[in-house]
Design an enzyme around this catalytic site. Structure first.
Site, PDB file in Angstrom:
ATOM      1  N   SER A 125       0.839  -1.195   0.000  1.00  0.00           N
ATOM      2  CA  SER A 125       0.000   0.000   0.000  1.00  0.00           C
ATOM      3  C   SER A 125       0.869   1.238   0.000  1.00  0.00           C
ATOM      4  CB  SER A 125      -0.851  -0.044   1.273  1.00  0.00           C
ATOM      5  OG  SER A 125      -1.417   1.202   1.543  1.00  0.00           O
ATOM      6  N   TYR A 149      -1.810  -0.566  11.029  1.00  0.00           N
ATOM      7  CA  TYR A 149      -2.076  -1.168   9.719  1.00  0.00           C
ATOM      8  C   TYR A 149      -0.864  -0.968   8.800  1.00  0.00           C
ATOM      9  CZ  TYR A 149      -3.568  -1.486   4.886  1.00  0.00           C
ATOM     10  OH  TYR A 149      -3.608  -1.794   3.548  1.00  0.00           O
ATOM     11  N   LYS A 153       2.007  -3.662   6.863  1.00  0.00           N
ATOM     12  CA  LYS A 153       2.426  -3.725   5.450  1.00  0.00           C
ATOM     13  C   LYS A 153       3.939  -3.576   5.335  1.00  0.00           C
ATOM     14  CE  LYS A 153      -1.527  -4.373   3.508  1.00  0.00           C
ATOM     15  NZ  LYS A 153      -1.847  -5.689   2.950  1.00  0.00           N
TER      16      LYS A 153
HETATM   17  P1  NAD Z   1     -11.085  -6.490   1.540  1.00  0.00           P
HETATM   18  O1  NAD Z   1     -11.306  -6.389   3.003  1.00  0.00           O
HETATM   19  O2  NAD Z   1     -12.268  -6.320   0.644  1.00  0.00           O
HETATM   20  O3  NAD Z   1     -10.360  -7.864   1.182  1.00  0.00           O
HETATM   21  C1  NAD Z   1      -9.481  -8.512   2.083  1.00  0.00           C
HETATM   22  C2  NAD Z   1     -10.019  -9.901   2.277  1.00  0.00           C
HETATM   23  O4  NAD Z   1      -9.176 -10.620   3.179  1.00  0.00           O
HETATM   24  C3  NAD Z   1     -11.433  -9.924   2.870  1.00  0.00           C
HETATM   25  O5  NAD Z   1     -12.281 -10.656   2.005  1.00  0.00           O
HETATM   26  C4  NAD Z   1     -11.268 -10.613   4.233  1.00  0.00           C
HETATM   27  O6  NAD Z   1     -12.389 -11.405   4.570  1.00  0.00           O
HETATM   28  C5  NAD Z   1     -10.006 -11.431   3.992  1.00  0.00           C
HETATM   29  N1  NAD Z   1      -9.245 -11.748   5.196  1.00  0.00           N
HETATM   30  C6  NAD Z   1      -8.806 -10.922   6.172  1.00  0.00           C
HETATM   31  N2  NAD Z   1      -8.118 -11.601   7.093  1.00  0.00           N
HETATM   32  C7  NAD Z   1      -8.105 -12.896   6.704  1.00  0.00           C
HETATM   33  C8  NAD Z   1      -7.554 -14.094   7.249  1.00  0.00           C
HETATM   34  N3  NAD Z   1      -6.906 -14.094   8.409  1.00  0.00           N
HETATM   35  N4  NAD Z   1      -7.739 -15.245   6.591  1.00  0.00           N
HETATM   36  C9  NAD Z   1      -8.423 -15.277   5.428  1.00  0.00           C
HETATM   37  N5  NAD Z   1      -8.971 -14.184   4.864  1.00  0.00           N
HETATM   38  C10 NAD Z   1      -8.816 -13.009   5.507  1.00  0.00           C
HETATM   39  O7  NAD Z   1      -9.957  -5.416   1.167  1.00  0.00           O
HETATM   40  P2  NAD Z   1      -9.411  -4.960  -0.257  1.00  0.00           P
HETATM   41  O8  NAD Z   1      -9.699  -3.510  -0.382  1.00  0.00           O
HETATM   42  O9  NAD Z   1      -9.847  -5.892  -1.313  1.00  0.00           O
HETATM   43  O10 NAD Z   1      -7.861  -5.099   0.024  1.00  0.00           O
HETATM   44  C11 NAD Z   1      -7.118  -6.226  -0.396  1.00  0.00           C
HETATM   45  C12 NAD Z   1      -5.676  -6.043   0.026  1.00  0.00           C
HETATM   46  O11 NAD Z   1      -5.167  -4.835  -0.532  1.00  0.00           O
HETATM   47  C13 NAD Z   1      -5.478  -5.916   1.540  1.00  0.00           C
HETATM   48  O12 NAD Z   1      -4.301  -6.596   1.885  1.00  0.00           O
HETATM   49  C14 NAD Z   1      -5.327  -4.430   1.748  1.00  0.00           C
HETATM   50  O13 NAD Z   1      -4.559  -4.142   2.885  1.00  0.00           O
HETATM   51  C15 NAD Z   1      -4.606  -4.020   0.483  1.00  0.00           C
HETATM   52  N6  NAD Z   1      -4.820  -2.622   0.114  1.00  0.00           N
HETATM   53  C16 NAD Z   1      -6.085  -2.131   0.014  1.00  0.00           C
HETATM   54  C17 NAD Z   1      -6.273  -0.793  -0.312  1.00  0.00           C
HETATM   55  C18 NAD Z   1      -7.661  -0.192  -0.357  1.00  0.00           C
HETATM   56  O14 NAD Z   1      -7.790   1.024  -0.201  1.00  0.00           O
HETATM   57  N7  NAD Z   1      -8.712  -0.953  -0.592  1.00  0.00           N
HETATM   58  C19 NAD Z   1      -5.173   0.029  -0.592  1.00  0.00           C
HETATM   59  C20 NAD Z   1      -3.891  -0.517  -0.498  1.00  0.00           C
HETATM   60  C21 NAD Z   1      -3.727  -1.859  -0.151  1.00  0.00           C
HETATM   61  C1  WQD Z   2      -9.257   9.969   0.679  1.00  0.00           C
HETATM   62  C2  WQD Z   2      -9.427  11.461   0.898  1.00  0.00           C
HETATM   63  C3  WQD Z   2      -9.712  12.053   3.210  1.00  0.00           C
HETATM   64  C4  WQD Z   2     -13.551  10.000   3.711  1.00  0.00           C
HETATM   65  C5  WQD Z   2      -6.708   4.913   2.797  1.00  0.00           C
HETATM   66  C6  WQD Z   2      -5.681   4.258   3.687  1.00  0.00           C
HETATM   67  C7  WQD Z   2      -4.472   3.862   2.859  1.00  0.00           C
HETATM   68  C8  WQD Z   2      -4.898   2.992   1.677  1.00  0.00           C
HETATM   69  C9  WQD Z   2      -5.952   3.674   0.861  1.00  0.00           C
HETATM   70  C10 WQD Z   2      -4.962   0.699   2.358  1.00  0.00           C
HETATM   71  C11 WQD Z   2      -8.653  11.991   2.107  1.00  0.00           C
HETATM   72  C12 WQD Z   2     -10.961  12.371   2.420  1.00  0.00           C
HETATM   73  C13 WQD Z   2     -12.372  10.507   3.198  1.00  0.00           C
HETATM   74  C14 WQD Z   2     -14.593  10.894   4.063  1.00  0.00           C
HETATM   75  C15 WQD Z   2     -13.218  12.723   3.340  1.00  0.00           C
HETATM   76  N1  WQD Z   2      -5.526   1.784   2.137  1.00  0.00           N
HETATM   77  N2  WQD Z   2     -12.210  11.853   3.014  1.00  0.00           N
HETATM   78  N3  WQD Z   2     -14.390  12.225   3.844  1.00  0.00           N
HETATM   79  O1  WQD Z   2      -6.965   7.935   3.656  1.00  0.00           O
HETATM   80  O2  WQD Z   2      -6.077   8.324   1.314  1.00  0.00           O
HETATM   81  O3  WQD Z   2      -6.134   6.071   2.212  1.00  0.00           O
HETATM   82  O4  WQD Z   2      -7.059   4.016   1.723  1.00  0.00           O
HETATM   83  O5  WQD Z   2      -3.798   0.427   2.281  1.00  0.00           O
HETATM   84  O6  WQD Z   2      -3.611   3.186   3.714  1.00  0.00           O
HETATM   85  O7  WQD Z   2      -5.298   5.177   4.697  1.00  0.00           O
HETATM   86  O8  WQD Z   2      -8.266   7.138   1.632  1.00  0.00           O
HETATM   87  O9  WQD Z   2     -10.590   7.225   0.884  1.00  0.00           O
HETATM   88  O10 WQD Z   2     -10.096   7.346   3.347  1.00  0.00           O
HETATM   89  O11 WQD Z   2      -9.525   9.279   1.910  1.00  0.00           O
HETATM   90  O12 WQD Z   2     -13.094  13.953   3.183  1.00  0.00           O
HETATM   91  O13 WQD Z   2     -15.669  10.496   4.541  1.00  0.00           O
HETATM   92  O14 WQD Z   2     -10.812  11.717   1.189  1.00  0.00           O
HETATM   93  O15 WQD Z   2      -9.480  13.033   4.183  1.00  0.00           O
HETATM   94  O16 WQD Z   2      -8.218  13.278   1.776  1.00  0.00           O
HETATM   95  P1  WQD Z   2      -6.820   7.485   2.286  1.00  0.00           P
HETATM   96  P2  WQD Z   2      -9.683   7.655   1.960  1.00  0.00           P
END
Ligand code: NAD
Ligand code: WQD
Length: 337
Positions: A125, A149, A153
């Site tokens: 991430s 979190y 990562k």
């Molecule tokens: P998500 O929560 O929709 O998917 C993650 C999945 O992992 C879920 O279905 C959950 O049930 C499963 N899970 C969690 N712990 C588990 C365990 N112990 N055993 C088996 N399954 C488990 O989230 P997502 O948005 O699809 O994210 C997928 C990956 O990408 C995650 O690792 C997340 O940290 C990373 N990521 C997400 C974002 C984002 O903003 N969505 C951004 C950067 C990185």
């Molecule tokens: C985006 C922008 C908020 C909600 C998060 C995780 C990051 C990565 C991606 C997993 C920001 C603003 C948000 C709301 C708002 N995830 N906002 N009102 O914080 O950039 O990143 O998701 O790895 O680790 O921190 O994403 O969508 O929460 O926010 O004004 O109700 O929207 O302040 O500027 P963020 P976000």
């Protein structure tokens, strides 16, 4: 084509990646404990592709269950999405986050090693850049964690680095996603967060559909063009396709790679609101609130390394992201339930 094991494959990014893997001829096996997703996503995958993906409801913390899956299948590679991802929750429950994400990943790596499956694509991430001191962010920017979190990562990235140093038979792609939004163009799959969304786009779509009264915009006094925070939103289908490119790249040029998956474009919260209103035709009422703790003013990727290493570039623009997010939400006002 190859058989790919997808952890977290019923989740938001995982299910879209499963869909693109199948569309491109890969065989897929999914495991997930369904703690933050629904197996209905795989029914939607089946409706779109005609393929019923083998699904194991299992936990990363249950190493025996994982070993049993590896005993039944011969995998070429693993795409590891499973993990907990809510920043606020990680601050409240750090032990749970460390155990689930780090111990879970260690179990997976051990099972892979025991079965001599050494090709891994890992969901990292942009959070590993902490509060970036300059934008766009390239992969050589300083790394830090500003919440548990993010620390999970970063720790997993270091574990993978050390594992690769010890045994160069491993091939690993560490993909640092920026802000995934959007949904498959069909409108049948999308993001289905539990409870009130933390992230901007699902919050906006739930305001649009009438589940929430208005958007709270966190901060309008950032040093940005309109005072609101700037992020790099990336369409989930583009992100999914990045994983396919990573699997191919590991096959052609083995090793350890780390790269950003972002578009390189920064949009403010108000840019997103405007684009969403145009795409949906629905007005989004909003109110300015104080800044959210831990938020950076601006974070967007330098996406050039992904293009060089993977031959991948995001193609879908903000309008498409908003259109597809809206189509999913309006067709599925209660998500998968
Ligand atoms: P998500 O929560 O929709 O998917 C993650 C999945 O992992 C879920 O279905 C959950 O049930 C499963 N899970 C969690 N712990 C588990 C365990 N112990 N055993 C088996 N399954 C488990 O989230 P997502 O948005 O699809 O994210 C997928 C990956 O990408 C995650 O690792 C997340 O940290 C990373 N990521 C997400 C974002 C984002 O903003 N969505 C951004 C950067 C990185
Ligand atoms: C985006 C922008 C908020 C909600 C998060 C995780 C990051 C990565 C991606 C997993 C920001 C603003 C948000 C709301 C708002 N995830 N906002 N009102 O914080 O950039 O990143 O998701 O790895 O680790 O921190 O994403 O969508 O929460 O926010 O004004 O109700 O929207 O302040 O500027 P963020 P976000």
């Amino acid at each position: 084509m190859s058989k790919v094991f997808v952890t977290g494959g019923t989740g938001y990014i995982g299910s879209h990646t499963v869909l693109e893997l199948l569309r491109n001829g890969h065989e897929v096996v999914v495991m997930d404990n369904l703690s933050n997703s629904s197996a209905e996503s795989l029914n939607r995958v089946k409706a779109l592709t005609g393929i019923s993906v083998p699904f194991y409801q299992a936990d990363l913390l249950d190493k025996e269950a994982m070993s049993a899956i590896f005993a039944e299948h011969t995998f070429e590679s693993v795409v590891h999405f499973a993990g907990l991802k809510a920043v606020g929750e990680s601050v409240e429950k750090p032990l749970w986050y460390y155990k689930n994400n780090i111990t879970g990943t260690l179990n997976l790596l051990e099972v892979m090693q025991e079965n001599r499956v050494k090709n891994l694509v890992f969901s990292s991430s942009c959070t590993v850049y902490g509060e970036p001191d300059k934008v766009p962010i390239s992969e050589d920017a300083p790394l830090s964690a500003v919440n548990p979190y993010g620390q999970t990562k970063l720790t997993i990235e270091y574990i993978l680095r050390d594992l690769f140093q010890a045994d160069q038979d491993w091939n690993m792609a560490i993909l640092r996603y920026f802000n995934p939004v959007g949904a498959d163009q069909s409108g049948t799959m999308g993001e289905d967060p539990n409870g009130i969304p933390n992230n901007l786009m699902p919050y906006v779509t739930q305001v649009a559909v009438g589940h929430l009264p208005y958007l709270r915009v966190f901060g309008n006094d950032y040093p940005t063009q309109d005072g609101t925070g700037i992020r790099d939103y990336i369409h989930v289908t583009d992100l999914a396709l990045g994983h396919l490119k990573a699997i191919e790249t590991l096959r052609l040029s083995p090793g350890l790679i780390r790269c950003n998956l972002g578009t390189g474009n920064g949009y403010s919260v108000l840019d997103v609101v405007k684009a969403f209103e145009t795409a949906s035709g629905v007005a989004i009422p909003y109110q300015f609130m104080p800044r959210r703790a831990g938020d950076a003013a601006a974070a967007y990727a330098d996406p050039t390394l992904a293009e060089t290493l993977l031959g991948w570039r995001a193609e879908r623009d903000l309008e498409q992201m908003c259109k597809d997010s809206w189509k999913w939400q309006v067709n599925n006002p209660n998500g998968y339930s």
